[in-house]
Structure formats: C-alpha cells, structure tokens
Scaffold this active site. Structure first.
Site, PDB file in Angstrom:
ATOM      1  N   ASP A   1       0.667  -7.785   9.791  1.00 36.09           N
ATOM      2  CA  ASP A   1       1.768  -7.213  10.401  1.00 36.09           C
ATOM      3  C   ASP A   1       3.262  -7.997  10.217  1.00 36.09           C
ATOM      4  O   ASP A   1       3.160  -9.164  10.689  1.00 36.09           O
ATOM      5  CB  ASP A   1       1.546  -6.750  11.780  1.00 36.09           C
ATOM      6  N   VAL A   2       3.995  -7.596   9.367  1.00 35.68           N
ATOM      7  CA  VAL A   2       5.171  -8.434   9.220  1.00 35.68           C
ATOM      8  C   VAL A   2       5.821  -9.006  10.572  1.00 35.68           C
ATOM      9  O   VAL A   2       6.927  -9.699  10.345  1.00 35.68           O
ATOM     10  CB  VAL A   2       6.182  -7.785   8.107  1.00 35.68           C
TER      11      VAL A   2
ATOM     12  N   THR B   1       0.807  -1.254  -0.241  1.00 32.07           N
ATOM     13  CA  THR B   1      -0.148  -0.082  -0.118  1.00 32.07           C
ATOM     14  C   THR B   1       0.952   1.346  -0.038  1.00 32.07           C
ATOM     15  O   THR B   1       0.452   2.457   0.166  1.00 32.07           O
ATOM     16  CB  THR B   1      -0.881  -0.011   1.477  1.00 32.07           C
ATOM     17  N   GLY B   2       2.056   1.229  -0.206  1.00 33.22           N
ATOM     18  CA  GLY B   2       2.861   2.401  -0.121  1.00 33.22           C
ATOM     19  C   GLY B   2       3.167   3.004  -1.449  1.00 33.22           C
ATOM     20  O   GLY B   2       2.813   2.485  -2.582  1.00 33.22           O
TER      21      GLY B   2
ATOM     22  N   HIS C   1      24.220   4.879  -5.448  1.00 32.43           N
ATOM     23  CA  HIS C   1      24.106   5.275  -7.073  1.00 32.43           C
ATOM     24  C   HIS C   1      25.547   5.695  -7.348  1.00 32.43           C
ATOM     25  O   HIS C   1      25.890   5.478  -8.535  1.00 32.43           O
ATOM     26  CB  HIS C   1      23.025   6.069  -7.221  1.00 32.43           C
TER      27      HIS C   1
ATOM     28  N   LEU D   1       6.121   3.414  -3.256  1.00 27.59           N
ATOM     29  CA  LEU D   1       6.914   2.752  -4.404  1.00 27.59           C
ATOM     30  C   LEU D   1       6.031   1.632  -5.083  1.00 27.59           C
ATOM     31  O   LEU D   1       6.160   1.761  -6.390  1.00 27.59           O
ATOM     32  CB  LEU D   1       8.155   1.985  -3.499  1.00 27.59           C
ATOM     33  N   ALA D   2       5.093   0.939  -4.360  1.00 26.44           N
ATOM     34  CA  ALA D   2       4.438   0.029  -5.021  1.00 26.44           C
ATOM     35  C   ALA D   2       3.514   0.755  -5.879  1.00 26.44           C
ATOM     36  O   ALA D   2       3.379   0.230  -7.179  1.00 26.44           O
ATOM     37  CB  ALA D   2       3.546  -0.801  -3.946  1.00 26.44           C
TER      38      ALA D   2
ATOM     39  N   ASP E   1      19.649  -1.296  -6.803  1.00 27.74           N
ATOM     40  CA  ASP E   1      19.876  -0.028  -7.066  1.00 27.74           C
ATOM     41  C   ASP E   1      19.393   0.551  -8.526  1.00 27.74           C
ATOM     42  O   ASP E   1      19.780   0.326  -9.243  1.00 27.74           O
ATOM     43  CB  ASP E   1      21.498   0.190  -7.167  1.00 27.74           C
ATOM     44  N   HIS E   2      18.430   1.386  -8.325  1.00 23.86           N
ATOM     45  CA  HIS E   2      17.511   1.634  -9.369  1.00 23.86           C
ATOM     46  C   HIS E   2      18.240   2.392 -10.562  1.00 23.86           C
ATOM     47  O   HIS E   2      18.094   2.235 -11.794  1.00 23.86           O
ATOM     48  CB  HIS E   2      16.026   2.218  -9.196  1.00 23.86           C
TER      49      HIS E   2
ATOM     50  N   LYS F   1      16.841  -0.186  -1.381  1.00 21.48           N
ATOM     51  CA  LYS F   1      17.714   0.460  -0.489  1.00 21.48           C
ATOM     52  C   LYS F   1      17.209   1.169   0.639  1.00 21.48           C
ATOM     53  O   LYS F   1      15.757   1.344   0.497  1.00 21.48           O
ATOM     54  CB  LYS F   1      18.608   1.535  -1.376  1.00 21.48           C
TER      55      LYS F   1
ATOM     56  N   LYS G   1      17.756  19.648 -12.172  1.00 23.31           N
ATOM     57  CA  LYS G   1      17.587  18.172 -12.207  1.00 23.31           C
ATOM     58  C   LYS G   1      18.403  17.554 -13.299  1.00 23.31           C
ATOM     59  O   LYS G   1      18.146  17.766 -14.430  1.00 23.31           O
ATOM     60  CB  LYS G   1      16.216  17.737 -12.236  1.00 23.31           C
TER      61      LYS G   1
HETATM   62  P1  NAP Z   1       5.869   3.878   2.129  1.00 26.99           P
HETATM   63  O1  NAP Z   1       5.201   4.692   1.396  1.00 26.99           O
HETATM   64  O2  NAP Z   1       6.113   4.404   3.710  1.00 26.99           O
HETATM   65  O3  NAP Z   1       5.132   2.266   2.458  1.00 26.99           O
HETATM   66  C1  NAP Z   1       5.673   1.376   3.381  1.00 26.99           C
HETATM   67  C2  NAP Z   1       4.516   0.392   3.323  1.00 26.99           C
HETATM   68  O4  NAP Z   1       5.009  -0.739   4.359  1.00 26.99           O
HETATM   69  C3  NAP Z   1       3.351   0.733   3.300  1.00 26.99           C
HETATM   70  O5  NAP Z   1       2.702  -0.237   2.413  1.00 26.99           O
HETATM   71  C4  NAP Z   1       2.747   0.257   4.724  1.00 26.99           C
HETATM   72  O6  NAP Z   1       1.495  -0.138   4.884  1.00 26.99           O
HETATM   73  C5  NAP Z   1       3.728  -0.956   5.182  1.00 26.99           C
HETATM   74  N1  NAP Z   1       4.063  -1.355   6.325  1.00 26.99           N
HETATM   75  C6  NAP Z   1       4.569  -0.587   7.362  1.00 26.99           C
HETATM   76  N2  NAP Z   1       4.831  -1.326   8.361  1.00 26.99           N
HETATM   77  C7  NAP Z   1       4.269  -2.443   8.179  1.00 26.99           C
HETATM   78  C8  NAP Z   1       4.452  -3.465   9.177  1.00 26.99           C
HETATM   79  N3  NAP Z   1       4.633  -3.791  10.370  1.00 26.99           N
HETATM   80  N4  NAP Z   1       3.665  -4.630   8.448  1.00 26.99           N
HETATM   81  C9  NAP Z   1       3.284  -4.730   7.308  1.00 26.99           C
HETATM   82  N5  NAP Z   1       3.470  -3.711   6.358  1.00 26.99           N
HETATM   83  C10 NAP Z   1       3.971  -2.469   7.141  1.00 26.99           C
HETATM   84  O7  NAP Z   1       7.374   3.597   1.701  1.00 26.99           O
HETATM   85  P2  NAP Z   1       7.820   3.586   0.266  1.00 26.99           P
HETATM   86  O8  NAP Z   1       8.304   4.992  -0.232  1.00 26.99           O
HETATM   87  O9  NAP Z   1       7.059   2.860  -0.556  1.00 26.99           O
HETATM   88  O10 NAP Z   1       9.290   2.841   0.470  1.00 26.99           O
HETATM   89  C11 NAP Z   1       9.509   1.705   0.795  1.00 26.99           C
HETATM   90  C12 NAP Z   1      11.127   0.903   0.707  1.00 26.99           C
HETATM   91  O11 NAP Z   1      11.326   1.476  -0.530  1.00 26.99           O
HETATM   92  C13 NAP Z   1      11.794   2.000   1.770  1.00 26.99           C
HETATM   93  O12 NAP Z   1      12.852   0.845   1.910  1.00 26.99           O
HETATM   94  C14 NAP Z   1      12.467   2.773   0.725  1.00 26.99           C
HETATM   95  O13 NAP Z   1      13.579   3.330   1.223  1.00 26.99           O
HETATM   96  C15 NAP Z   1      12.563   2.232  -0.559  1.00 26.99           C
HETATM   97  N6  NAP Z   1      12.726   3.160  -1.881  1.00 26.99           N
HETATM   98  C16 NAP Z   1      11.260   3.914  -1.991  1.00 26.99           C
HETATM   99  C17 NAP Z   1      11.294   4.874  -3.143  1.00 26.99           C
HETATM  100  C18 NAP Z   1      10.001   5.411  -3.520  1.00 26.99           C
HETATM  101  O14 NAP Z   1      10.311   6.103  -4.671  1.00 26.99           O
HETATM  102  N7  NAP Z   1       9.147   5.670  -2.889  1.00 26.99           N
HETATM  103  C19 NAP Z   1      12.567   4.753  -3.973  1.00 26.99           C
HETATM  104  C20 NAP Z   1      13.685   4.110  -3.560  1.00 26.99           C
HETATM  105  C21 NAP Z   1      13.596   3.227  -2.563  1.00 26.99           C
HETATM  106  P3  NAP Z   1       0.685  -0.290   6.233  1.00 26.99           P
HETATM  107  O15 NAP Z   1       0.715   1.034   6.810  1.00 26.99           O
HETATM  108  O16 NAP Z   1      -0.780  -0.421   5.629  1.00 26.99           O
HETATM  109  O17 NAP Z   1       1.082  -1.223   7.133  1.00 26.99           O
END
Ligand code: NAP
Length: 498
Positions: free
Chosen positions: A87-88, A17-18, A242, A20-21, A179-180, A150, A347
């Site tokens: 909850d993981v 639900t985050g 990177h 990145l997904a 490492d994208h 990362k 940028k």
């Molecule tokens: P985010 O938006 O904060 O998403 C975190 C996800 O983890 C949510 O789906 C959250 O959902 C879930 N979560 C949190 N605690 C949990 C738990 N205890 N059990 C199960 N699920 C849990 O983070 P993000 O931006 O997608 O980033 C995720 C990772 O990718 C990080 O390591 C970040 O550094 C890396 N990353 C992100 C990007 C980007 O573009 N966003 C780019 C490069 C790297 P619930 O709240 O519903 O549990």
C-alpha cells in the site's frame, strides 16, 4: 544529457495491476524489448492486491498477447517482471521495495538507473515521491527519474502544492510529466512541418493565416470514469493539457536549436502570450456543453446525467469550444479555435490551418467561389497531412476547383510507427524530456484554465444538456466562429480518404 540508445534501467510501476499498465505500459516495454532498444532491464510492479511473481508475469503475458501483434519471446520478456504487494501510503513496505530494487539492480547490472512510473490516482503522487526519497530508493549511483501521469493537479494551487512535494525528492529535470499527445507521431510532426518547409514558415503568421482550428472529438461517453470526470470535466481533462500543448506547438517561435530547453522555452513564451480573460469575458470566448441522449454509430446512448457515478443535476461540461488569442507580433488578430468533446459524431483529432484569401479573386464569375487554402494535420485516428489548393477545372472554361494533396503516414510505415507510450517511455529512460511538460508550462496552462473554471463552477448552466450525443456539439460553439465570419471546417469531410 541524452544517453546512449540501449539504456540499462529498473522500471518501478506503481499501479501495476491497473488499466494503464495493462493496456499501454507492458505492451510498450515489450515493443522496446523486441526492437532491442532495451536489453538490460527489470520491472517491479507495485499495487495492493496479493500476487506472486508468477501470477504477475502471467498478467504481463496476457497483456502482450491481447494488445500487441507480435508475440515472440514473451516468456523471456515476462521473466524480467517482479511484483511487490504494497500500500503506497504505508512507509514500511518501501523498505522491502528498496531491498528488491537493490537486488535486481545487481542481478541485471542496471547501474543504479531507476525510473519510477506513477500509473496511479493523482492523490498518491506526492506521497510516493516523498516516500521513495525518505526510504532511500532514490539513493543510487545511476539516474533517478519520476514519470507521472495526468492529471497534474486540479487547479494552479493544487498543482503548485503537488509540485512542491515532488520537488523535495526530484529535481525539475528528473520529473517527466506525461502528456501522451506529445508522444503522438503527428503532434511531433507539427514542428517539422513548420520548421523544415520553406513553403510554410514564411506564411506562418497573421499576414497569411486567417485562423487555426484544433478539434479533438470522441465518440465515447464518460464510460466508467464518472467519479473522476465529475470533478474534472472536459476543460481540465483535455484543454489544460492536450489542447493547450497543441496550440503552443502551433504558435511558438522557431527554437534556436532543437534541444529540450530551447523548445520548452519557446512553448512557454507562446503560453505566456495567451490573452487573459476577465470573468465577464469568459462566456464570450468559451462555450461549454453537456451531452444529452442520442445515437452514436447507430447505437442509442444515454445522456451524461444518467451515466454511472454522475450527479443527475450535474453542471460538468463534456464539451468545450474556445477562442484563444495570442497577443504577440506573429499572431495578433488571428483566432486559435479549439473544440473538444465526448459523444460527438466522429472520433477525430485534427488541426486545420486556414490561410487568408488571395488579394483579388479572378475566378469570382465561376459558379463556385474560391475556397481558401487549408493545411490539415491529421493527428488521430488517421495520421497525415492534407493541403487543399485550387486548380483549374478540367475542360474548356477557365474555372477553378479545389484539389487535395495528401500524405498518409499509414501507407508508408504503419507497422513500425511506435505508439505514443512506447516513445515516451524510451525517452524517459534516455533522459530526453523534450516531449514532456515542464512545470512552467503546467503552471501557465492551469492559470489560464482556472480563469474559466472559476466562472463555470460558480454559475449553473441552465441549458444543460445542450447537445445531442452523436452530433458536433452545441449550437453556441458554431456561433462563436460565425460572429468572427468563420465556421468550423467539417472534419468528417477532411479525412485523408476523401
Ligand atoms: P486504475 O485502473 O484504477 O489502476 C490503479 C492502480 O493503482 C491499480 O493497480 C491499483 O491496484 C493501484 N492502487 C490503488 N490504490 C493503491 C494503494 N493505496 N497502494 C498501492 N496501489 C494502489 O487506474 P488507471 O486507469 O491505470 O490510471 C492510472 C493513472 O493513469 C491515473 O492517474 C489516470 O488518470 C492516468 N491515466 C490513465 C489512462 C488509461 O488509459 N487508463 C490514460 C491516461 C492517464 P490495487 O487495487 O491492487 O491496489
């Protein structure tokens, strides 16, 4: 072994639900589906909030409609997605997750192939890896692979600890550390430019190259990531991964074959050749910066220290410039300058290879001095290559003028250029680990970066904030090159369109 082109796979996204997904993973899986690169697949999304399968599928559809241009067969695509609220850190619901995985496996005939994608905060990485093993999710007839975002650790020690936990469940060749940047078209092109051109490879050494400059600048500030960024800074967020990966690709020896193992082993050798620094030398080779208030794209922006979740006295760097020396036969004496920062004027990610001056300049008497030859590799947002040469100025006198030969990736194939995440996801499904980072690379990069952060964390930088938002960084970053008789090539003047 790299598998056939249409892998069957169950993808489990932890953190579904985050951000990145939503922004990267769903659109990338969709593009693979649209291009018929995958057809037997299912996705299980895992996160804490309660969602039905229908609600999750609606989120997936919304992401496709927002982040992709093509929008056909979206319903059919989304029907492959399932959700499990979990909850993981609790071991109980992994048992239900295993049950879902086994059912989907037989329903979609996925041959037991599983990709566990950890799109979550790094503190959960170790627990998830251990739990999927303990609760039997990795006991399958097919392959099991862990794709991990990362940051991989916060220092060498913490990365080592994390790696140990992961390795209890997955072999090194089953771990795909993202490492994208390594998924970007022009980063992958570095090897081809070097190793497929008789024009470059013979000159790619200290006899002909004066210096190499790698710049990755962002106009964005820290946004909503203040809490994370305060513990990371530009050094851990950008340099450890990177920037050092790009340097390794520029500096490595030609691999004897284009296999994952051979390429990685050359990259590791390049990283091993990085000259270590003593504590006293760190501030001679590296410069840190933090942005103050300023104007970016005609908008007034605040200083870093007043951003959300940032300490008003923060010592965190939002800018790093450094000089890397690679102590081997090929590169002795050639500085690799790197620079990365937030809230900069533009940028842009670019590599500039500056060749040495020719032995004698016949054109000194012209009004312009001869410009050195430059090879510019445009990584983002533009993708392409520019070669700067000198040619005769049109007219009666024999005068030279710089000319630019450019190749733009955009003009040929922009629509079909796969995004970094799409390529990396597909590679992980096929077992191609070439563009992921091996533990040895991670370990060497952390050791190098640790030697800098140990000094910076223990000395408060009194000049912070030391660059205005919307500029090219603090003055000491320029002095770093000036003391070697060089200067940063202004990346804004090197755009493909110029
Ligand atoms: P985010 O938006 O904060 O998403 C975190 C996800 O983890 C949510 O789906 C959250 O959902 C879930 N979560 C949190 N605690 C949990 C738990 N205890 N059990 C199960 N699920 C849990 O983070 P993000 O931006 O997608 O980033 C995720 C990772 O990718 C990080 O390591 C970040 O550094 C890396 N990353 C992100 C990007 C980007 O573009 N966003 C780019 C490069 C790297 P619930 O709240 O519903 O549990």
């Amino acid at each position: 072994m790299i598998e056939e082109n249409q892998p069957s796979v169950l993808i489990m996204i932890f953190g579904a639900t985050g951000d990145l997904a939503k922004r990267k993973l769903f659109p990338s899986i969709y593009r693979l589906f649209q291009k018929e690169k995958i057809n037997k697949f299912a996705v299980v999304g895992v996160a804490r909030r309660e969602l039905s399968n229908d609600e999750f599928q609606a989120n997936v559809k919304e992401s496709i409609l927002t982040f992709t241009k093509e929008q056909e067969n979206v319903d059919e695509f989304a029907s492959h997605f399932y959700y499990h609220s979990h909850d993981v850190s609790s071991s109980e619901s992994y048992i239900q997750l295993k049950d879902i995985a086994d059912r989907l496996d037989s329903h979609y005939q996925l041959e037991g192939n599983r990709v566990f994608y950890l799109a979550m905060a790094p503190e959960f990485f170790g627990t998830i890896a251990e739990q999927v093993k303990e609760q039997g999710l990795t006991d399958t007839n097919g392959y099991k692979r862990l794709v991990i975002e990362k940051p991989f650790g916060h220092s060498f020690e913490s990365a080592l600890e994390l790696n140990k936990r992961i390795r209890t469940a997955f072999e090194e060749d089953e771990v795909y550390r993202i490492d994208h940047y390594l998924g970007k078209e022009m980063v992958q092109n570095i090897e081809v430019i070097r190793f497929a051109n008789a024009l470059f490879e013979p000159l790619w050494n200290s006899r002909y190259i004066s210096n190499i400059q790698v710049t990755s600048s962002e106009t964005l500030g820290v946004e909503e990531r203040g809490r994370y960024y305060e513990t990371s800074g530009a050094l851990r967020d950008m340099v450890q991964n990177h920037m050092l990966q790009m340097v390794a690709l520029l500096a490595m020896e030609p691999p004897i074959r284009l296999t994952t193992e051979e390429i990685r082993s050359e990259k590791v050798r390049a990283l091993r050749s990085l000259r270590p620094m003593t504590k006293e030398e760190v501030n001679q080779y590296f410069v840190r910066g933090q942005y103050g208030a300023g104007t970016v794209n005609q908008e007034n922006v605040p200083e870093y220290r007043t951003e959300h979740n940032v300490d008003p006295e923060s010592n965190t760097e939002t800018f790093v410039a450094g000089k890397l020396m690679i102590d081997n036969f090929r590169w002795a004496g050639v500085p690799f300058y790197i620079r990365t920062g937030k809230r900069m004027d533009i940028k842009s990610t670019k590599i500039v290879v500056q060749f040495k001056d020719i032995p004698m300049n016949l054109y000194y008497n012209t009004e312009e001095t001869l410009q050195p030859n430059l090879l510019v590799i445009h990584i983002q947002p533009e993708e392409g290559i520019t070669l700067l040469l000198n040619a005769k100025k049109t007219g009666g006198d024999v005068k030279s003028t710089p000319v630019q030969l450019s190749y733009s990736n955009k003009s040929t194939d922009q629509l079909n250029t796969p995004e970094a995440y799409e390529k990396l996801l597909f590679a992980s499904m096929r077992g191609d680990a070439t563009n992921f980072t091996h533990w040895d690379e991670v370990a060497l990069s952390w050791k190098f970066v640790d030697s800098i952060s140990e000094v910076w964390e223990n000395t408060k930088e009194s000049s912070f904030p030391n660059y205005e938002a919307g500029t090219s960084g603090p003055r000491p970053a320029d002095e770093l090159l000036e003391s070697d008789g060089h200067f940063w090539w202004p990346v804004e003047n090197l755009d493909l369109e110029n």
